[in-house]
Design an enzyme around this catalytic site. Structure first.
Site, PDB file in Angstrom:
ATOM      1  N   LYS A 169       0.403   3.149 -34.033  1.00  0.00           N
ATOM      2  CA  LYS A 169      -0.770   3.974 -33.748  1.00  0.00           C
ATOM      3  C   LYS A 169      -1.850   3.143 -33.064  1.00  0.00           C
ATOM      4  O   LYS A 169      -2.490   3.583 -32.121  1.00  0.00           O
ATOM      5  CB  LYS A 169      -1.325   4.561 -35.054  1.00  0.00           C
ATOM      6  CG  LYS A 169      -0.752   5.922 -35.405  1.00  0.00           C
ATOM      7  CD  LYS A 169      -1.382   7.014 -34.559  1.00  0.00           C
ATOM      8  CE  LYS A 169      -0.693   8.359 -34.689  1.00  0.00           C
ATOM      9  NZ  LYS A 169      -0.907   9.035 -35.943  1.00  0.00           N
ATOM     10  N   HIS A 205       7.225   5.238 -39.439  1.00  0.00           N
ATOM     11  CA  HIS A 205       7.092   5.393 -40.893  1.00  0.00           C
ATOM     12  C   HIS A 205       8.141   6.368 -41.419  1.00  0.00           C
ATOM     13  O   HIS A 205       8.765   6.147 -42.468  1.00  0.00           O
ATOM     14  CB  HIS A 205       5.698   5.932 -41.254  1.00  0.00           C
ATOM     15  CG  HIS A 205       4.568   5.097 -40.742  1.00  0.00           C
ATOM     16  ND1 HIS A 205       3.635   5.578 -39.863  1.00  0.00           N
ATOM     17  CD2 HIS A 205       4.237   3.802 -40.976  1.00  0.00           C
ATOM     18  CE1 HIS A 205       2.771   4.617 -39.573  1.00  0.00           C
ATOM     19  NE2 HIS A 205       3.115   3.531 -40.238  1.00  0.00           N
ATOM     20  N   CYS A 234      -3.405 -12.002 -33.740  1.00  0.00           N
ATOM     21  CA  CYS A 234      -2.215 -11.807 -34.587  1.00  0.00           C
ATOM     22  C   CYS A 234      -1.031 -11.486 -33.681  1.00  0.00           C
ATOM     23  O   CYS A 234      -1.139 -10.632 -32.794  1.00  0.00           O
ATOM     24  CB  CYS A 234      -2.473 -10.653 -35.547  1.00  0.00           C
ATOM     25  SG  CYS A 234      -0.975 -10.042 -36.345  1.00  0.00           S
ATOM     26  N   HIS A 272      -0.224  -7.596 -34.219  1.00  0.00           N
ATOM     27  CA  HIS A 272      -1.200  -6.584 -33.801  1.00  0.00           C
ATOM     28  C   HIS A 272      -1.892  -6.889 -32.468  1.00  0.00           C
ATOM     29  O   HIS A 272      -2.603  -6.034 -31.938  1.00  0.00           O
ATOM     30  CB  HIS A 272      -2.262  -6.394 -34.898  1.00  0.00           C
ATOM     31  CG  HIS A 272      -1.715  -5.695 -36.118  1.00  0.00           C
ATOM     32  ND1 HIS A 272      -1.149  -6.375 -37.177  1.00  0.00           N
ATOM     33  CD2 HIS A 272      -1.614  -4.380 -36.419  1.00  0.00           C
ATOM     34  CE1 HIS A 272      -0.739  -5.506 -38.075  1.00  0.00           C
ATOM     35  NE2 HIS A 272      -1.004  -4.295 -37.658  1.00  0.00           N
ATOM     36  N   CYS A 284      -2.667  -6.599 -40.738  1.00  0.00           N
ATOM     37  CA  CYS A 284      -1.586  -7.015 -41.648  1.00  0.00           C
ATOM     38  C   CYS A 284      -2.092  -7.164 -43.076  1.00  0.00           C
ATOM     39  O   CYS A 284      -1.290  -7.266 -43.998  1.00  0.00           O
ATOM     40  CB  CYS A 284      -1.014  -8.380 -41.255  1.00  0.00           C
ATOM     41  SG  CYS A 284      -0.213  -8.447 -39.676  1.00  0.00           S
ATOM     42  N   HIS A 343       3.573   8.051 -38.100  1.00  0.00           N
ATOM     43  CA  HIS A 343       4.337   8.258 -36.863  1.00  0.00           C
ATOM     44  C   HIS A 343       5.821   8.118 -37.197  1.00  0.00           C
ATOM     45  O   HIS A 343       6.176   7.906 -38.364  1.00  0.00           O
ATOM     46  CB  HIS A 343       3.875   7.297 -35.761  1.00  0.00           C
ATOM     47  CG  HIS A 343       4.002   5.834 -36.079  1.00  0.00           C
ATOM     48  ND1 HIS A 343       5.196   5.221 -36.347  1.00  0.00           N
ATOM     49  CD2 HIS A 343       3.057   4.853 -36.176  1.00  0.00           C
ATOM     50  CE1 HIS A 343       5.005   3.934 -36.570  1.00  0.00           C
ATOM     51  NE2 HIS A 343       3.708   3.684 -36.492  1.00  0.00           N
ATOM     52  N   LYS A 388       6.902  -2.797 -30.879  1.00  0.00           N
ATOM     53  CA  LYS A 388       6.895  -1.961 -32.079  1.00  0.00           C
ATOM     54  C   LYS A 388       5.987  -0.756 -31.859  1.00  0.00           C
ATOM     55  O   LYS A 388       4.839  -0.909 -31.444  1.00  0.00           O
ATOM     56  CB  LYS A 388       6.367  -2.804 -33.241  1.00  0.00           C
ATOM     57  CG  LYS A 388       6.259  -2.053 -34.557  1.00  0.00           C
ATOM     58  CD  LYS A 388       5.749  -2.997 -35.640  1.00  0.00           C
ATOM     59  CE  LYS A 388       5.520  -2.266 -36.947  1.00  0.00           C
ATOM     60  NZ  LYS A 388       4.213  -2.472 -37.514  1.00  0.00           N
ATOM     61  N   CYS A 411      -5.812 -11.391 -40.709  1.00  0.00           N
ATOM     62  CA  CYS A 411      -5.589 -10.209 -39.870  1.00  0.00           C
ATOM     63  C   CYS A 411      -5.788  -8.984 -40.751  1.00  0.00           C
ATOM     64  O   CYS A 411      -5.024  -8.790 -41.710  1.00  0.00           O
ATOM     65  CB  CYS A 411      -4.184 -10.206 -39.270  1.00  0.00           C
ATOM     66  SG  CYS A 411      -3.806  -8.619 -38.465  1.00  0.00           S
TER      67      CYS A 411
HETATM   68  N1  MSP Z   1       1.119  -0.913 -47.008  1.00  0.00           N
HETATM   69  C1  MSP Z   1       2.061  -1.825 -46.490  1.00  0.00           C
HETATM   70  C2  MSP Z   1       3.323  -1.859 -47.351  1.00  0.00           C
HETATM   71  C3  MSP Z   1       3.091  -2.176 -48.789  1.00  0.00           C
HETATM   72  S1  MSP Z   1       4.558  -2.139 -49.696  1.00  0.00           S
HETATM   73  C4  MSP Z   1       4.189  -2.820 -51.155  1.00  0.00           C
HETATM   74  C5  MSP Z   1       2.439  -1.429 -45.069  1.00  0.00           C
HETATM   75  N2  MSP Z   1       2.202  -0.181 -44.718  1.00  0.00           N
HETATM   76  S2  MSP Z   1       2.457   0.441 -43.274  1.00  0.00           S
HETATM   77  O1  MSP Z   1       2.026   1.801 -43.379  1.00  0.00           O
HETATM   78  O2  MSP Z   1       1.821  -0.356 -42.272  1.00  0.00           O
HETATM   79  O3  MSP Z   1       3.974   0.346 -42.965  1.00  0.00           O
HETATM   80  C6  MSP Z   1       4.914   0.930 -43.801  1.00  0.00           C
HETATM   81  C7  MSP Z   1       6.311   0.789 -43.254  1.00  0.00           C
HETATM   82  O4  MSP Z   1       6.430   1.431 -41.996  1.00  0.00           O
HETATM   83  C8  MSP Z   1       6.743  -0.654 -43.057  1.00  0.00           C
HETATM   84  O5  MSP Z   1       8.040  -0.843 -43.596  1.00  0.00           O
HETATM   85  C9  MSP Z   1       6.799  -0.809 -41.558  1.00  0.00           C
HETATM   86  O6  MSP Z   1       7.768  -1.729 -41.169  1.00  0.00           O
HETATM   87  C10 MSP Z   1       7.197   0.604 -41.163  1.00  0.00           C
HETATM   88  N3  MSP Z   1       6.911   0.821 -39.770  1.00  0.00           N
HETATM   89  C11 MSP Z   1       5.700   0.882 -39.152  1.00  0.00           C
HETATM   90  N4  MSP Z   1       5.896   0.971 -37.805  1.00  0.00           N
HETATM   91  C12 MSP Z   1       7.226   0.978 -37.546  1.00  0.00           C
HETATM   92  C13 MSP Z   1       8.024   1.092 -36.405  1.00  0.00           C
HETATM   93  N5  MSP Z   1       7.513   1.188 -35.203  1.00  0.00           N
HETATM   94  N6  MSP Z   1       9.368   1.117 -36.578  1.00  0.00           N
HETATM   95  C14 MSP Z   1       9.956   1.073 -37.810  1.00  0.00           C
HETATM   96  N7  MSP Z   1       9.250   0.953 -38.901  1.00  0.00           N
HETATM   97  C15 MSP Z   1       7.889   0.861 -38.798  1.00  0.00           C
HETATM   98  O7  MSP Z   1       2.962  -2.257 -44.349  1.00  0.00           O
END
Ligand code: MSP
Length: 526
Positions: free
Chosen positions: A308, A24, A155, A158, A133, A21, A305, A130
């Site tokens: 999905k 990311h 959590c 989440h 996380c 989304h 935040k 969790c």
């Molecule tokens: N797999 C772990 C990271 C491992 S790094 C060695 C992870 N993955 S994630 O897919 O959940 O998230 C990846 C990134 O997307 C994170 O930096 C997270 O903060 C960012 N975001 C996910 N949702 C977000 C928002 N709503 N806003 C901004 N960034 C967001 O965590």
């Protein structure tokens, strides 16, 4: 190029349980803008992104979808995560998957070295986990559930129930590193940024670190612990190592020495993993800690935040299909102070598109090119006598480009763009004041008209160079229209730190027609 300082920048690697989304995409764009900036400035740049494919979360998702985790990961990587990079125009140098052989082998090597050095022991563990996380939660992030989860512990991130796990695990002696980490944060205040993130981490570590459970034995989707194949490596321990396995750790020491240490861009939810666990792992292995860990804010929906799992995710293509990838990149980098949370709104996006991109920058470029075509048959005029008005523009271009570089250096991307935008505003004001259309009416003003249009064109030349990391498509089109490819070479080869040096576009260059850089958007959004 590539002769300057090493600049190695990473995004987090993304869980493949679901499609991306815009939260990311936000992380990806920020890292890409910084990478493009440094690459174009001549730094020896390497940008890495990738996917995090092991662990219980992915295993459960794959099982629920009636497939194996590897097949699920392959599908998501091919259909969702790699296409994301094209959607938002990311120019990464590498893409690592934690299921790559280069990664798995060297995770084992790293862990074996820690084991041999006495940093790993086995023990019993019981704690609340969790799966969202992929973490045993610290007390501070365990809250009482509400609604359907009334009476359960959930959590804080989440809002889903935690699971009580009781297993035999291997542990990493992270507690040994409390003092060394605190000393690191003290000696290198820039190590964790922004300041608020740094303070939070320091408070957390000051309470003393516990040892970290680094293996799981109740499922087998992961890298096997080298001395005990009834365990797989804890998914975060595995994932963090991507930053070194991708640049040669364990297999190409020369490449590793060239790239490491890295600047890590991460969301604030995963800052602690990067600013506490990761440097502790590296210290234990006798490796250098990262250069910097920057925790950016969240994109919020309704104050929470975007995610999905809470059904608030917006697919990046929903925005790029209408506004294009440049506008996506610009909007998120400009509208949200990097490091703080920001609320996404379609109204704000449309308003900024119209006023800043279409009317501010796009119109400026179209008008200037059109006037050069009309008054000088498309040939860049020479700059004759300069008045104070021109000197103000020269000074502004030079100051803005220095300020932009200094801001990028501090990872203050929003400040860098704001600094560059001062050139857009100054040039628009300059053209309004100088009225080239009025000058064109009298042949006696021909030289003056040439100077005014040269000034505007040179300003556009500087803008194209400075904005190309943020707006790669629009600036490439502008560069072509300015005739600069023939006169000065490819846009991405223009030395960024010299963008503010006046007088680079030669008189006599032929400009060509420019279609609107940011066309009017007819369809009403949502
Ligand atoms: N797999 C772990 C990271 C491992 S790094 C060695 C992870 N993955 S994630 O897919 O959940 O998230 C990846 C990134 O997307 C994170 O930096 C997270 O903060 C960012 N975001 C996910 N949702 C977000 C928002 N709503 N806003 C901004 N960034 C967001 O965590």
């Amino acid at each position: 190029m590539a002769s300057g300082n090493s600049f190695y920048i990473t995004t987090p690697i993304f869980y493949v349980n679901d499609a991306p989304h815009i939260g990311h995409a936000y992380t990806e764009v920020a890292a890409d803008v910084l990478a493009r900036w440094h690459r174009q400035a001549g730094d020896d740049t390497w940008s890495l992104t990738g996917t995090d494919e092991h662990g219980e979360k992915i295993l459960r998702t794959a099982t629920a979808n009636g497939t194996t985790p590897k097949e699920w990961a392959d599908k998501l990587v091919t259909e969702a995560w790699k296409p994301l990079l094209a959607t938002i125009n990311i120019k990464n140098d590498d893409f690592i998957r934690t299921t790559d052989e280069r990664h798995e082998t060297n995770v084992q090597l790293f862990l074996q070295r820690l084991f041999d050095a006495g940093f790993v022991y086995s023990g019993e563990y019981e704690a609340l986990y969790c799966v969202g996380c992929e973490e045993f939660k610290p007390q501070s992030e365990i809250v009482d559930g509400t609604g359907p989860f009334e009476g359960q512990k959930v959590c804080a991130i989440h809002s889903k129930p935690l699971e009580l796990l009781q297993e035999k695990n291997y542990f990493f002696r992270m507690s040994d590193f409390t003092d060394r980490l605190l000393a690191l944060y003290e000696e290198r205040p820039e190590f964790i940024q922004p300041e608020s993130a740094r303070n939070e981490v320091i408070q957390f570590v000051k309470q003393g670190l516990s040892d970290l459970s680094i293996s799981r034995s109740s499922f087998d989707w992961g890298v096997k612990v080298p001395w005990d194949d009834s365990h797989v490596v804890y998914v975060w321990f595995d994932a963090l190592l991507n930053y070194v396995t991708a640049v040669g750790y364990g297999q190409d020491e020369e490449e590793f020495a060239r790239r490491w240490p890295a600047t890590h861009i991460v969301g604030k939810d995963i800052l602690r993993f990067h600013a506490v666990i990761w440097p502790a792992m590296l210290l234990a292995a006798g490796l250098e800690v990262p250069k910097q860990v920057f925790g950016h804010g969240w994109l919020l929906v309704g104050g929470e935040k975007m995610s999905k799992s809470k059904l608030t995710g917006i697919a990046p293509t929903e925005i790029t299909d209408t506004f294009g990838s440049d506008a996506f990149r610009y909007y998120f980098m400009r509208a949200i102070a990097f490091g703080q949370d920001g609320s996404f709104s379609w109204e704000d996006l449309s308003a900024r598109y119209q006023s800043e991109l279409a009317n501010g920058f796009g119109n400026l470029a179209s008008r200037v090119i059109a006037m050069v075509t009309r008054y000088f048959d498309g040939v860049v005029p020479a700059e004759a006598e300069r008045t104070d008005a021109e000197l103000v523009i020269h000074a502004e271009v030079s100051a803005a480009s220095d300020l932009a570089d200094a801001s990028m250096e501090k990872l203050a991307v929003h400040d860098a763009i704001a600094a560059i935008w001062r050139i857009v505003d100054e040039l628009n004001g300059y053209i309004t004041d100088q009225e080239p259309w009025a000058l064109s009416k009298d042949e006696a003003n021909r030289e003056r008209l040439g100077t005014v249009l040269y000034t505007a064109l040179e300003g556009l030349r500087a803008l194209a160079v400075l904005l190309s990391p943020v707006l790669p498509e629009a600036t490439a089109r502008l560069w072509t229209a300015l005739g600069a490819v023939g006169a000065l070479g490819a846009l991405e080869d223009q030395p960024l730190r010299e963008a503010g040096t006046w007088g680079q576009l030669p008189a006599g260059t032929q400009v060509s027609a420019l279609e609107a850089l940011f066309p009017r958007i007819e369809a009403t959004v949502n």
